[in-house]
Design a protein around this motif. Structure first.
Motif, PDB file in Angstrom:
ATOM      1  N   ASP A  65      46.318  44.396  36.181  1.00  0.00           N
ATOM      2  CA  ASP A  65      47.325  43.345  36.384  1.00  0.00           C
ATOM      3  C   ASP A  65      48.728  43.924  36.267  1.00  0.00           C
ATOM      4  O   ASP A  65      49.614  43.633  37.084  1.00  0.00           O
ATOM      5  CB  ASP A  65      47.161  42.243  35.335  1.00  0.00           C
ATOM      6  N   ASP A  66      48.938  44.750  35.238  1.00  0.00           N
ATOM      7  CA  ASP A  66      50.268  45.300  34.988  1.00  0.00           C
ATOM      8  C   ASP A  66      50.701  46.257  36.089  1.00  0.00           C
ATOM      9  O   ASP A  66      51.871  46.256  36.507  1.00  0.00           O
ATOM     10  CB  ASP A  66      50.299  46.016  33.632  1.00  0.00           C
ATOM     11  N   VAL A  67      49.777  47.080  36.568  1.00  0.00           N
ATOM     12  CA  VAL A  67      50.116  48.033  37.629  1.00  0.00           C
ATOM     13  C   VAL A  67      50.630  47.293  38.864  1.00  0.00           C
ATOM     14  O   VAL A  67      51.660  47.660  39.454  1.00  0.00           O
ATOM     15  CB  VAL A  67      48.899  48.909  37.988  1.00  0.00           C
ATOM     16  N   VAL A  68      49.940  46.232  39.271  1.00  0.00           N
ATOM     17  CA  VAL A  68      50.353  45.492  40.459  1.00  0.00           C
ATOM     18  C   VAL A  68      51.676  44.786  40.223  1.00  0.00           C
ATOM     19  O   VAL A  68      52.566  44.786  41.094  1.00  0.00           O
ATOM     20  CB  VAL A  68      49.266  44.481  40.869  1.00  0.00           C
ATOM     21  N   ARG A 128      44.191  43.546  46.239  1.00  0.00           N
ATOM     22  CA  ARG A 128      44.625  42.458  47.123  1.00  0.00           C
ATOM     23  C   ARG A 128      44.711  41.137  46.368  1.00  0.00           C
ATOM     24  O   ARG A 128      45.656  40.364  46.547  1.00  0.00           O
ATOM     25  CB  ARG A 128      43.666  42.322  48.309  1.00  0.00           C
ATOM     26  N   GLU A 129      43.709  40.865  45.535  1.00  0.00           N
ATOM     27  CA  GLU A 129      43.707  39.613  44.781  1.00  0.00           C
ATOM     28  C   GLU A 129      44.918  39.544  43.847  1.00  0.00           C
ATOM     29  O   GLU A 129      45.565  38.492  43.734  1.00  0.00           O
ATOM     30  CB  GLU A 129      42.416  39.502  43.974  1.00  0.00           C
ATOM     31  N   ARG A 130      45.219  40.625  43.188  1.00  0.00           N
ATOM     32  CA  ARG A 130      46.341  40.631  42.254  1.00  0.00           C
ATOM     33  C   ARG A 130      47.677  40.597  42.992  1.00  0.00           C
ATOM     34  O   ARG A 130      48.630  39.966  42.533  1.00  0.00           O
ATOM     35  CB  ARG A 130      46.257  41.865  41.339  1.00  0.00           C
ATOM     36  N   ALA A 186      48.360  39.070  45.666  1.00  0.00           N
ATOM     37  CA  ALA A 186      48.592  37.704  46.141  1.00  0.00           C
ATOM     38  C   ALA A 186      49.123  36.781  45.050  1.00  0.00           C
ATOM     39  O   ALA A 186      49.645  35.705  45.348  1.00  0.00           O
ATOM     40  CB  ALA A 186      47.306  37.123  46.717  1.00  0.00           C
ATOM     41  N   ALA A 187      49.010  37.196  43.783  1.00  0.00           N
ATOM     42  CA  ALA A 187      49.465  36.352  42.675  1.00  0.00           C
ATOM     43  C   ALA A 187      50.977  36.408  42.467  1.00  0.00           C
ATOM     44  O   ALA A 187      51.539  35.576  41.746  1.00  0.00           O
ATOM     45  CB  ALA A 187      48.751  36.750  41.384  1.00  0.00           C
ATOM     46  N   HIS A 188      51.662  37.399  43.033  1.00  0.00           N
ATOM     47  CA  HIS A 188      53.125  37.516  42.974  1.00  0.00           C
ATOM     48  C   HIS A 188      53.664  37.616  41.547  1.00  0.00           C
ATOM     49  O   HIS A 188      54.769  37.158  41.252  1.00  0.00           O
ATOM     50  CB  HIS A 188      53.794  36.340  43.704  1.00  0.00           C
ATOM     51  N   ARG A 189      52.901  38.252  40.669  1.00  0.00           N
ATOM     52  CA  ARG A 189      53.421  38.520  39.324  1.00  0.00           C
ATOM     53  C   ARG A 189      54.329  39.741  39.374  1.00  0.00           C
ATOM     54  O   ARG A 189      54.082  40.684  40.133  1.00  0.00           O
ATOM     55  CB  ARG A 189      52.287  38.779  38.329  1.00  0.00           C
ATOM     56  N   VAL A 190      55.377  39.725  38.573  1.00  0.00           N
ATOM     57  CA  VAL A 190      56.234  40.896  38.418  1.00  0.00           C
ATOM     58  C   VAL A 190      56.401  41.172  36.926  1.00  0.00           C
ATOM     59  O   VAL A 190      56.452  40.260  36.115  1.00  0.00           O
ATOM     60  CB  VAL A 190      57.610  40.722  39.090  1.00  0.00           C
TER      61      VAL A 190
END
Length: 278
Positions: free
Chosen positions: A179-182, A213-215, A217-221
């Motif tokens: 999660d953090d990498v994306v 791809r799934e992560r 699409a979540a648009h987390r920064v």
């Protein structure tokens, strides 16, 4: 990445995560979609509904930073998310002159390497905004030897996490680390919209990895400054590591990462054992 599309998707995703009650609004009205309506964000940001709708479409040419920060407060963005929003807005502004292609730094200055080598008891390394491992001290190279030698990782943390099977053993909290990498890559991509090699990395990961791809699409920064990492090294076993990220003044885009000396005696002993082997 198209910054207008990125802004639209980012703002819509942030709007969807906030309940009216969280913003002090009446949440009893029936809603077809979760989160705030555009008119509610406009009210909280003290702009017209049409003006906010324009911003959410990515039509931000001429929109002031003051207004964008008001939108950020309305959407309860944190510091990194606000920086991301402003970076997207800058990328959308018309260029005043042709932009030269941006390439990430691929080497470090001798002085930076000397600093790394002086840290003999703590793993340390330097990374660019593509998450390439550019340089490290002996203990840093030993700790991340799997990433540096894996044919899929190729010395890049993002590739290693999503393309190398060994990463799921090495990172004991793989889902959180992924999660953090994306989230970090998305933040870097907004800061460096003209970095073609960064765009190629994102395209490669999107094509080859469904979890990526799934992560994405979540648009987390997100941007780490201090946290903890739990890893499993193939030689010394489990390590519970503190983690600090430091900006290197004068070397744009480069960061120094250090796992400081540990209060955990088991991890300290195992790092010492690893150091002896380097």
């Amino acid at each position: 990445m198209d910054p207008r599309t990125e802004m639209k998707d980012f703002l819509q995703s942030r709007r969807a995560r906030i309940s009216p009650a969280d913003s002090g609004l009446d949440g009893r009205r029936r809603r077809r979609v979760p989160g705030l309506r555009r008119e509610e964000v406009a009210y909280l940001a003290d702009v017209s509904v049409d003006y906010y709708a324009r911003i959410e479409r990515g039509d931000v040419v001429g929109v002031s930073e003051v207004v964008l920060r008001a939108v950020a407060r309305a959407l309860r963005l944190d510091e990194t998310e606000t920086t991301h929003l402003l970076a997207l807005a800058r990328a959308i502004q018309p260029a005043t002159a042709p932009k030269a292609p941006v390439k990430p730094r691929e080497t470090v200055r001798p002085g930076v390497q000397a600093i790394l080598d002086s840290l003999v008891n703590a793993p340390a390394w330097v990374s660019n905004q593509r998450m390439d491992f550019l340089a490290g001290n002996a203990l840093g190279r030993a700790l991340y030897s799997d990433m540096l030698t894996d044919p899929d990782g190729r010395g890049n943390n993002a590739r290693y996490v999503f393309l190398a099977e060994g990463s799921r053993t090495f990172f004991r909290d793989w889902d959180d680390d992924a999660d953090d990498v994306v989230a970090i890559l998305r933040h870097y991509a907004a800061l460096r919209p003209d970095d073609g090699t960064l765009a190629q990395l994102i395209e490669e990961l999107s094509a080859r990895s469904e979890p990526f791809r799934e992560r994405w699409a979540a648009h987390r920064v997100r941007l780490h400054r201090a946290t903890r990492k739990r890893v499993h090294h193939h030689v010394v076993g489990d390590l519970d590591l503190a983690y600090e990220r430091l900006h290197i003044p004068g070397d744009e885009g480069l960061s120094l990462f250090v796992h400081p000396v540990q209060p955990d005696p088991v991890t300290t002993e195992r790092l010492a054992s690893l150091a002896v082997r380097t």
